[in-house]
Design a protein around this motif. Sequence first.
Motif, short mmCIF file in Angstrom:
data_model
loop_
_atom_site.label_atom_id
_atom_site.label_comp_id
_atom_site.label_asym_id
_atom_site.label_seq_id
_atom_site.Cartn_x
_atom_site.Cartn_y
_atom_site.Cartn_z
N ILE A 32 0.85 -1.20 0.00
CA ILE A 32 0.00 0.00 0.00
C ILE A 32 0.88 1.24 0.00
O ILE A 32 1.76 1.41 0.85
CB ILE A 32 -0.93 -0.01 1.23
N LYS A 33 0.62 2.14 -0.95
CA LYS A 33 1.37 3.39 -1.06
C LYS A 33 0.58 4.62 -0.65
O LYS A 33 1.12 5.58 -0.10
CB LYS A 33 1.86 3.57 -2.51
N VAL A 92 -7.36 1.93 -2.22
CA VAL A 92 -5.95 2.27 -1.98
C VAL A 92 -5.18 2.11 -3.29
O VAL A 92 -5.59 1.39 -4.21
CB VAL A 92 -5.33 1.38 -0.88
N ARG A 93 -4.07 2.81 -3.33
CA ARG A 93 -3.13 2.65 -4.43
C ARG A 93 -1.96 1.81 -3.93
O ARG A 93 -1.38 2.12 -2.89
CB ARG A 93 -2.64 4.00 -4.93
N TYR A 144 1.74 0.11 -10.67
CA TYR A 144 0.77 0.55 -9.67
C TYR A 144 -0.63 0.05 -10.05
O TYR A 144 -1.01 0.06 -11.23
CB TYR A 144 0.77 2.07 -9.55
N VAL A 145 -1.37 -0.35 -9.04
CA VAL A 145 -2.74 -0.82 -9.22
C VAL A 145 -3.62 -0.15 -8.16
O VAL A 145 -3.13 0.35 -7.15
CB VAL A 145 -2.85 -2.35 -9.10
N ALA A 146 -4.92 -0.16 -8.41
CA ALA A 146 -5.91 0.31 -7.43
C ALA A 146 -6.62 -0.90 -6.85
O ALA A 146 -7.07 -1.78 -7.61
CB ALA A 146 -6.90 1.27 -8.07
N ILE A 147 -6.72 -0.97 -5.53
CA ILE A 147 -7.38 -2.09 -4.85
C ILE A 147 -8.59 -1.55 -4.10
O ILE A 147 -8.45 -0.67 -3.23
CB ILE A 147 -6.42 -2.81 -3.89
N LYS A 148 -9.73 -2.06 -4.44
CA LYS A 148 -10.98 -1.70 -3.76
C LYS A 148 -11.25 -2.75 -2.69
O LYS A 148 -11.58 -3.89 -3.00
CB LYS A 148 -12.13 -1.63 -4.76
#
Length: 577
Positions: free
Chosen positions: A255-256, A268-269, A279-283
């Motif tokens: 997590i960044k 979160v990114r 980089y990915v987005a996590i819901k």
Amino acid sequence: MTDAYTRYSQSKSLKYQKERDIVMKSKSRRSKYSDQKYHHVESKTPPLPAKSTSSLEELLKKRESLKQELKKIVKDPDTAPNIDYNKKRRHSKEDYAYEIMISKKRQVHNETRSNKISKTRKSNHESSPELEHIQPESEDEETIIQQRRQQRKQLLEKFNVLNEKSNESTEDDNKASNSEAENTTDIKNTQDNQIISKQVTDMFSEKDEFESNGATKNATHNEDETNLNLTDNWDDADGYFNIRIGDTINNRYTIKSILGQGVFANVVRAQDNMEGNDYVAIKIVRNNDLMYKTSLKEIEILKQIREADPDNKYHCVQFLGHFMHKNHLCLLLESLHMDLRGVIKKYGKHHGINMKALMSYSRQLLLALRLLKKLGIIHADIKPDNILVNEKKNLLKLCDFGSAGKSDDNEPTPYLVSRFYRAPEIILGVPYKHGVDVWSAACTIYEMATGKILFTGSSNNKMLKCFMDLKGRFSSKLVKRGKFKDQHFNYNNNFLLHKKDEFTGREKVVEMSNISISRDLLQELKKCNKSIYMNEERKITQLKDLLDKMTMLDSSQRAQVNDCLKHPFILEELDKC
């Protein structure tokens, strides 16, 4: 005669003698009683000074010397003269009996005192009854206090010894407790030990110091592990995942930053540690059964979009996969730079973004809606917060399909879509379809063009009033179809405005039969674009026409997505100066 007289005189003298003896005996008894009652009370008043020829100056000197002696006694009580109580006179047996009677009365009045204090008092009275009238009660209390202190020290020493023993060997304590439970005959002897052990155990200690009843060490070790697992609480009170920057999710994603939080989840990114550090987005969905089922529905819709758009060309966020982490369903999505609301605040606050970007963003948003309509999907929550932009600000994508559903599977509900972007048919309870997304897109395009929200009603009732201020009255045909029409219109199709009274503060209903248009959309667009060029005036007129068609109150008369994509504002390029 003489003999009779002599006998009479002798009897009279004997009678007189007896009376005299009786009087003398009574007097002696009274004096003895007074001596018995008051002999031990010493007079506190000093005797009268004898007549002396000493002068006044000598008396003053004696007084000062006495004061100095008293000061010395106060400072150093050890130097005070010791009283020799043996010099006091002994009492008679009657006085001793009288003192015992007084001591018994004192014991009756002092029932609240403990047995130990009463025993010490009895011993003091029996050992030295002569001193009772000399020593004050404060001295008895001091001796009792000293005895209590000694007992307390002894108890503390016992406790310290027990603590040392328990720390040295806990196994011996367990064996002793088991043996005490087995030997039921020695209950009285073990009660004190049990009380002491209960006081020694620390309820805040990390180790369990309670009786094990023959439990093995392995069992207690397993219980400690389960307690440690219980302390690993990854959720907050509302079921959201507690996010900490730097933590790793699914042993792969670090997590960044935190992108945002909604009703269904927080986003979160993160950095993918396996595939090129992309980089990915996590819901991360809330730990809730309803949210979990809703998110499964969202995953199915995202999979349909990915299958229909494998090349990722139609401006819907790309779905990469899903997994479970700490009882939370996690959706893996492509990462973009920021949402459209942030773009409007940064580049178009109070005046809107530039015309070229507005045209590009509007076209991309309509292309996403065309793909959804082709799949029979209604997004049902289009707004600047759910639209993402890449880092170069030239690419727009629609995201957050948590409220999305099939067009043939919907029921009238008055609170679908965020209120400022909510279509009239939703508020009235008229069956809806893809037109609700077109209405929300129009509100979003207006906000990009002006930097302001198109309709700002504080409730559904106020939203209807805002609609009519711009578009005029609702048709009777449309109102009659509404499931919730009675909340906002009467039988004459007159609007019922709910507002607070200025004086009482209570809510009242005002019937409005005549509602006139009070807003000019073209003037509002021009006002927010004061420094427009000549070639942009025509585009503003085209934008006003497009928004008029996209915000028709009756969804059957509202422009369709394909019609909007063919509109001159979208097709015609901006003329060069």
